[in-house]
Design a protein around this motif. Sequence first.
Motif, PDB file in Angstrom:
ATOM      1  N   SER A   1       6.518  14.756   2.632  1.00 59.35           N
ATOM      2  CA  SER A   1       7.135  14.034   3.727  1.00 59.35           C
ATOM      3  C   SER A   1       6.476  14.339   5.058  1.00 59.35           C
ATOM      4  CB  SER A   1       8.631  14.387   3.811  1.00 59.35           C
ATOM      5  OG  SER A   1       8.790  15.788   3.981  1.00 59.35           O
ATOM      6  N   SER A   2       5.488  15.243   5.017  1.00 57.88           N
ATOM      7  CA  SER A   2       4.768  15.617   6.235  1.00 57.88           C
ATOM      8  C   SER A   2       3.414  14.921   6.254  1.00 57.88           C
ATOM      9  CB  SER A   2       4.605  17.126   6.315  1.00 57.88           C
ATOM     10  OG  SER A   2       3.886  17.569   5.165  1.00 57.88           O
ATOM     11  N   SER A   3       2.542  15.236   7.228  1.00 58.28           N
ATOM     12  CA  SER A   3       1.224  14.605   7.380  1.00 58.28           C
ATOM     13  C   SER A   3       0.347  14.871   6.182  1.00 58.28           C
ATOM     14  CB  SER A   3       0.528  15.126   8.653  1.00 58.28           C
ATOM     15  OG  SER A   3       1.303  14.831   9.779  1.00 58.28           O
ATOM     16  N   LEU A   4      -0.564  13.894   5.895  1.00 58.06           N
ATOM     17  CA  LEU A   4      -1.473  14.032   4.743  1.00 58.06           C
ATOM     18  C   LEU A   4      -2.710  14.788   5.171  1.00 58.06           C
ATOM     19  CD1 LEU A   4      -1.333  10.394   3.316  1.00 58.06           C
ATOM     20  CD2 LEU A   4      -0.041  12.401   2.535  1.00 58.06           C
ATOM     21  N   THR A   5      -3.245  15.481   4.235  1.00 57.08           N
ATOM     22  CA  THR A   5      -4.512  16.176   4.453  1.00 57.08           C
ATOM     23  C   THR A   5      -5.645  15.179   4.315  1.00 57.08           C
ATOM     24  OG1 THR A   5      -4.798  16.712   2.153  1.00 57.08           O
ATOM     25  CG2 THR A   5      -3.529  18.303   3.485  1.00 57.08           C
ATOM     26  N   TYR A   6      -6.843  15.613   4.693  1.00 57.99           N
ATOM     27  CA  TYR A   6      -8.022  14.752   4.532  1.00 57.99           C
ATOM     28  C   TYR A   6      -8.198  14.326   3.087  1.00 57.99           C
ATOM     29  CZ  TYR A   6      -9.339  15.991   9.322  1.00 57.99           C
ATOM     30  OH  TYR A   6      -9.344  16.122  10.662  1.00 57.99           O
ATOM     31  N   ALA A   7      -7.998  15.244   2.183  1.00 57.36           N
ATOM     32  CA  ALA A   7      -8.213  14.921   0.754  1.00 57.36           C
ATOM     33  C   ALA A   7      -7.195  13.897   0.283  1.00 57.36           C
ATOM     34  CB  ALA A   7      -8.119  16.191  -0.088  1.00 57.36           C
TER      35      ALA A   7
ATOM     36  N   ILE B   1       0.869  -1.194   0.000  1.00 59.85           N
ATOM     37  CA  ILE B   1       0.000   0.000   0.000  1.00 59.85           C
ATOM     38  C   ILE B   1       0.895   1.230   0.000  1.00 59.85           C
ATOM     39  CG2 ILE B   1      -1.768   1.300   1.235  1.00 59.85           C
ATOM     40  CD1 ILE B   1      -2.723  -1.354   2.403  1.00 59.85           C
ATOM     41  N   THR B   2       0.777   2.063  -1.022  1.00 58.87           N
ATOM     42  CA  THR B   2       1.589   3.299  -1.140  1.00 58.87           C
ATOM     43  C   THR B   2       0.692   4.511  -0.873  1.00 58.87           C
ATOM     44  OG1 THR B   2       2.980   2.230  -2.772  1.00 58.87           O
ATOM     45  CG2 THR B   2       3.083   4.639  -2.657  1.00 58.87           C
ATOM     46  N   LEU B   3       1.111   5.358   0.106  1.00 59.21           N
ATOM     47  CA  LEU B   3       0.345   6.581   0.392  1.00 59.21           C
ATOM     48  C   LEU B   3       0.733   7.662  -0.603  1.00 59.21           C
ATOM     49  CD1 LEU B   3       0.580   6.671   4.327  1.00 59.21           C
ATOM     50  CD2 LEU B   3      -1.268   5.819   2.872  1.00 59.21           C
ATOM     51  N   ARG B   4      -0.239   8.258  -1.213  1.00 56.62           N
ATOM     52  CA  ARG B   4      -0.001   9.235  -2.272  1.00 56.62           C
ATOM     53  C   ARG B   4      -0.424  10.636  -1.776  1.00 56.62           C
ATOM     54  NH1 ARG B   4       1.275   6.145  -6.541  1.00 56.62           N
ATOM     55  NH2 ARG B   4       0.531   4.000  -6.486  1.00 56.62           N
ATOM     56  N   GLN B   5       0.241  11.618  -2.315  1.00 56.27           N
ATOM     57  CA  GLN B   5       0.008  12.991  -1.841  1.00 56.27           C
ATOM     58  C   GLN B   5      -1.174  13.632  -2.497  1.00 56.27           C
ATOM     59  OE1 GLN B   5       3.366  15.582  -2.383  1.00 56.27           O
ATOM     60  NE2 GLN B   5       2.238  17.460  -1.953  1.00 56.27           N
TER      61      GLN B   5
ATOM     62  N   LEU C   1      -5.628  11.714   2.238  1.00 57.11           N
ATOM     63  CA  LEU C   1      -5.933  10.424   2.844  1.00 57.11           C
ATOM     64  C   LEU C   1      -7.111   9.749   2.143  1.00 57.11           C
ATOM     65  CD1 LEU C   1      -5.296   8.436   5.084  1.00 57.11           C
ATOM     66  CD2 LEU C   1      -6.872   9.698   6.591  1.00 57.11           C
ATOM     67  N   ASP C   2      -8.107  10.549   1.702  1.00 57.26           N
ATOM     68  CA  ASP C   2      -9.279   9.999   0.990  1.00 57.26           C
ATOM     69  C   ASP C   2      -8.855   9.359  -0.326  1.00 57.26           C
ATOM     70  OD1 ASP C   2     -12.196   9.610   0.693  1.00 57.26           O
ATOM     71  OD2 ASP C   2     -11.972  11.077  -0.938  1.00 57.26           O
ATOM     72  N   ASN C   3      -7.923   9.992  -1.015  1.00 57.17           N
ATOM     73  CA  ASN C   3      -7.451   9.433  -2.300  1.00 57.17           C
ATOM     74  C   ASN C   3      -6.760   8.091  -2.085  1.00 57.17           C
ATOM     75  OD1 ASN C   3      -8.390  11.510  -3.936  1.00 57.17           O
ATOM     76  ND2 ASN C   3      -6.513  12.745  -3.719  1.00 57.17           N
ATOM     77  N   ASN C   4      -6.061   7.959  -0.955  1.00 62.13           N
ATOM     78  CA  ASN C   4      -5.392   6.670  -0.693  1.00 62.13           C
ATOM     79  C   ASN C   4      -6.418   5.554  -0.419  1.00 62.13           C
ATOM     80  OD1 ASN C   4      -2.233   6.753  -0.461  1.00 62.13           O
ATOM     81  ND2 ASN C   4      -2.937   8.749   0.244  1.00 62.13           N
ATOM     82  N   PHE C   5      -7.507   5.902   0.332  1.00 62.73           N
ATOM     83  CA  PHE C   5      -8.554   4.882   0.564  1.00 62.73           C
ATOM     84  C   PHE C   5      -9.241   4.467  -0.741  1.00 62.73           C
ATOM     85  CE2 PHE C   5      -8.489   6.159   5.111  1.00 62.73           C
ATOM     86  CZ  PHE C   5      -8.348   4.902   5.652  1.00 62.73           C
TER      87      PHE C   5
END
Length: 540
Positions: A17-23, A3-7, A25-29
């Motif tokens: 390299s910092s925390s993801l925004t809600y948007a 699972i790759t987290l995308r910006q 995080l939604d794209n990763n789900f």
Amino acid sequence: MTITLRQESQSGATTKSSSLTYAELDNNFIDLLTTKLLPIQIDADTGSVKVGQSQNNGVFSIAGGTNITTAVTEDSAGNANLTINGAGLVNIAEDTSPQLGGNLDVNGSKIITASGNANLKLSPHGTGVVEIEGDGASADGTIQLNCSQNSHGIKLASPPHSAGQSYTITFPSNSPNANDFMVSDADGDLKFTKLTAGTGITITNPDSGGDFVITNSASAGISDVVSDSSPQLGGNLDVNGNSIVSVSGADINITPDGSGKVVIDGLNYPQADGTAGEFLITDGSNNLSFARIRAGTGITVTNPDSAGEYTITSTVSAGISDVVSDSTPQLGGDLESNGNEIKMADSTGLIRFNNTGMVLFSNSGDSKITSTQPVQMSLNSGATQFVITDETPNTVFKVSQNGVTELYHGTSKKFETASGGVSVTGTTTFNGTYNEKIHDATFNANFTPEPSDGSIQRITLTGSINFQGFATETDGASITLVITQDGTGGRTFTESLDSGNRMLFAGGTSTLSTAANAIDIMTITFIGGIYFASLSTNFS
């Protein structure tokens, strides 16, 4: 699974390299649900099914079949436990009334009792039987009884199909004793029996070889028929190609008791001797008796001499020495000519039948038969012909039992009778008046006259007729037909033969006179398959 987290987006690169925004995080789900969660594929012996897919629900169901139940439970660790229960038998022993639904194939195995030295029982219902079948082709039903090691065996087999046998062998109802053996009666019932010694007989029970020994122990028994002073036959005596003889010139006496007779091959012989000079005669009913030649009037009989011959002498001085001396001879039986002839002088009757006045006699070398009464000659049932021949001998006159009469000249038959008339061969000359028979033909619209009915025939037309030829077509057959119109007239004559040029008329004329009661005469002759006709009209 990676699972790759995308910006930025589902397909964008990861640069943050910092925390993801809600948007973000939604794209990763969204990426996880659409590309990383795949359906489960379930394969079975038959069929293949995928359960579940991205962003959709999928259910994997395990349902029970016939006599099968399933259950799913979750344990404390969150695991799913699947339980499958069968409602059928786990072992045939659980079925207390098993029934086969088809033929039971042991498949190279056996039907056994596993323990307890238990018996293997076959129990048919009611009058049913345990039946060992043949193979339906050539092998007969057979039971084999093996030895303890199953390396040897004996077989009890049914008779072959060709014997056509169906019978029952029933074992004895009694228990055996030592040295008994089994015998069968006519119904197939077996019983134990043994050899029983009669008077003067000793029986030794079977030895090691299974043989009985039967010994004559009667000291009073006979070793030869001559030892029996009063022998009696228990059945017919067969000489078996030998003879009953005596020795030393002794007689062979056959003496019936009382009124009994000596019967040889069905002939009853006299019970007492006759007198000197008598001989045996039969009455034709198998009874022989003694008789003698007895002298009648004028006869002397001398008893047989030393050679056994009788002497018969006539003592009548007035007797005749020749038949010619008897002016009124009478036969006492058939007269046998003994190869000789009975001759007579000219003009002298040989045989005279007084009741008919018929006389057979010779006159100057010619034989004649004369009679003052009608003479009838008949053929008996066994005779087929009465024939008169000349000296050649050629047949002159012949009468057969079927009624045919024939006359011959030389060797040629000139005259013969038949059921339909007579046949004459050669020229016939009449020295007198000859009247032809006239036959009245029956009217028929389709007219087929029969020539043998008469050469002159007449018919009255009550309607028009069509001539279709003679009923019997014989080459040379001819009739003269007198045709009369009835009181109405106007009747016509046609024929069905002219289309094949089989009927030709003189002058081509075949039209009848049509006036009432008019008379025409038509002559028709059949020659070589063609009817030749000539018509004369209006006889008035």
